[in-house]
Design an enzyme around this catalytic site. Structure first.
Site, short mmCIF file in Angstrom:
data_model
loop_
_atom_site.label_atom_id
_atom_site.label_comp_id
_atom_site.label_asym_id
_atom_site.label_seq_id
_atom_site.Cartn_x
_atom_site.Cartn_y
_atom_site.Cartn_z
N LYS A 20 60.54 15.58 -52.42
CA LYS A 20 60.07 14.93 -51.00
C LYS A 20 61.08 14.16 -50.97
CE LYS A 20 57.58 9.96 -51.37
NZ LYS A 20 56.88 9.44 -51.72
N SER A 96 52.11 8.47 -50.23
CA SER A 96 53.03 8.67 -49.75
C SER A 96 53.50 10.01 -49.24
CB SER A 96 54.51 7.61 -49.42
OG SER A 96 55.13 7.91 -50.71
N SER A 120 51.12 7.32 -55.32
CA SER A 120 52.09 8.10 -54.25
C SER A 120 52.08 9.69 -54.83
CB SER A 120 53.03 7.34 -53.46
OG SER A 120 52.87 6.68 -52.59
#
Length: 375
Positions: A20, A96, A120
């Site tokens: 990420k 997210s 997330s």
């Protein structure tokens, strides 16, 4: 960065993993998928979790896209693109860690790392039909992860099967006990089914999953769940405002982030103090509930993900995190496992919550559910 990952090739010849874009990789800018951070200098060293993966022979194939600044539940990003939901392209991928979940679901990587501050990892995992684990708070290093300071955020893995989840955890966690994580669930083991509000189809699927897994179940009324959700919102707002609030002045944020950060800046000290009080109470409540059962189970999300059109049209998504955000506040390990639903091609998420520090037991029980649901 395309809508899934910014391609790169780093490391050994082992399994592939995406990282990420809040996690530093030396030589690459950590932009958190935001135009406001597009000119950030490349990281000078790897985050500790990246170092550990490389030392273990993993092959990093890219930086995963995400909801801007890790501050949103839809996964929609009009700057870097919105990752496609592998289960249904018309629905949101969840945020997210949208790119991490989508990349795993679409088999662009064997695994991915995400971060989970208010759901997330688990939210996108449930949306995209993959597995996602939020470890015990503090169990996995956050050195080299944005935001630099957080009392809620955890780094954790996505994968399509529990064997890979365990392999990632072994790589990124210095004291992870592989034997315990692979322990067969024989004999009597107990689950507490937390009473929550969710769609009837999802609640039915949770109950059916326990029956298929041959667990001994009892219902649990977890005191303070709603208050923990609200407290988690207050804390994430305050901490994210401190980390990224200055970016509002750049004029380069997406409209949703600009509005959310402006609102977050209004979080008061009194709200934060009240939230910390709730944190203590709810943590104690979860600890108490886990004294009489091995794990707690409940839906990951209360409903299937909404469509992209609904999200863009203004449909609120804050309730998406109603069942996941509380366990960021308490710090307990929590995993989302794909959950079949009668009459639907889409899978929901079965959330499995364990005792603090008992990440291995959560993995072992999740593997048992995985096998039972596949039978």
């Amino acid at each position: 960065m395309n809508e899934f990952i910014q391609a790169l090739s780093l490391g050994g010849t082992g399994p592939t993993i995406a990282i990420k874009d809040t996690i530093d990789i030396a030589g690459y800018a950590t932009t958190a998928a935001s135009r406001a951070l597009a000119d950030t200098h490349p990281a000078v060293q790897h985050a500790e979790v990246v170092e550990r993966l490389l030392d273990a022979g993993w092959h990093i194939v890219g930086k995963a896209n995400m909801h801007e600044l890790a501050f949103g539940m839809t996964g929609i990003n009009d700057y870097t693109g919105t990752p496609q939901n592998p289960q249904d392209a018309s629905r949101i991928p969840g945020g997210s860690s949208s790119g991490s979940a989508a990349a795993v679901g679409l088999k662009l990587a064997d695994a991915a790392l995400g971060t989970d501050t208010g759901g997330s990892i688990r939210g996108p995992a449930a949306c995209c039909g993959v597995i996602g684990l939020k470890p015990t708070c503090g169990r996995v290093s956050r050195r080299g992860v944005a935001p630099r300071e957080s009392t809620l955020d955890c780094v954790g893995p996505f994968a399509r099967d529990m064997q890979t989840i365990v392999a990632v955890m072994q790589a990124i966690t210095g004291d992870f006990d592989m034997r315990a994580a692979h322990a067969p669930q024989t004999g009597a083991w107990n689950v507490g089914i937390v009473q929550v509000d969710a769609t009837p189809e999802i609640l039915k699927a949770v109950t059916r999953a326990v029956r298929q897994a041959d667990g001994t179940a009892r219902t649990v009324n977890l005191a303070g769940l709603a208050a923990a959700f609200e407290a988690g919102v207050s804390i994430i707002n305050a901490e994210t405002s401190r980390a990224f609030g200055h970016l509002v002045a750049t004029g380069k944020l997406g409209a949703d982030l600009d509005a959310r950060l402006r609102a977050a800046a209004k979080t008061t000290a009194a709200q934060c103090d009240a939230a910390e009080s709730v944190r203590k109470q709810f943590t104690a409540a979860v600890d108490h509930a886990l004294e009489s059962v091995d794990v707690l189970i409940l839906p990951t999300l209360p409903a299937l993900p909404i469509t992209l059109d609904e999200a863009r049209g203004g449909t609120s998504v804050i309730a998406m995190s109603s069942l996941i955000r509380p366990f960021n506040l308490s710090g307990h390990p929590a995993l989302s496992l794909p959950l079949p639903i009668d009459g639907s091609p889409l899978k929901a998420g079965l959330q499995i919550v364990g005792r603090r520090g008992a990440d291995e037991q959560v993995c072992a029980i999740a593997a048992h559910f995985e096998a039972a649901l596949a039978a």
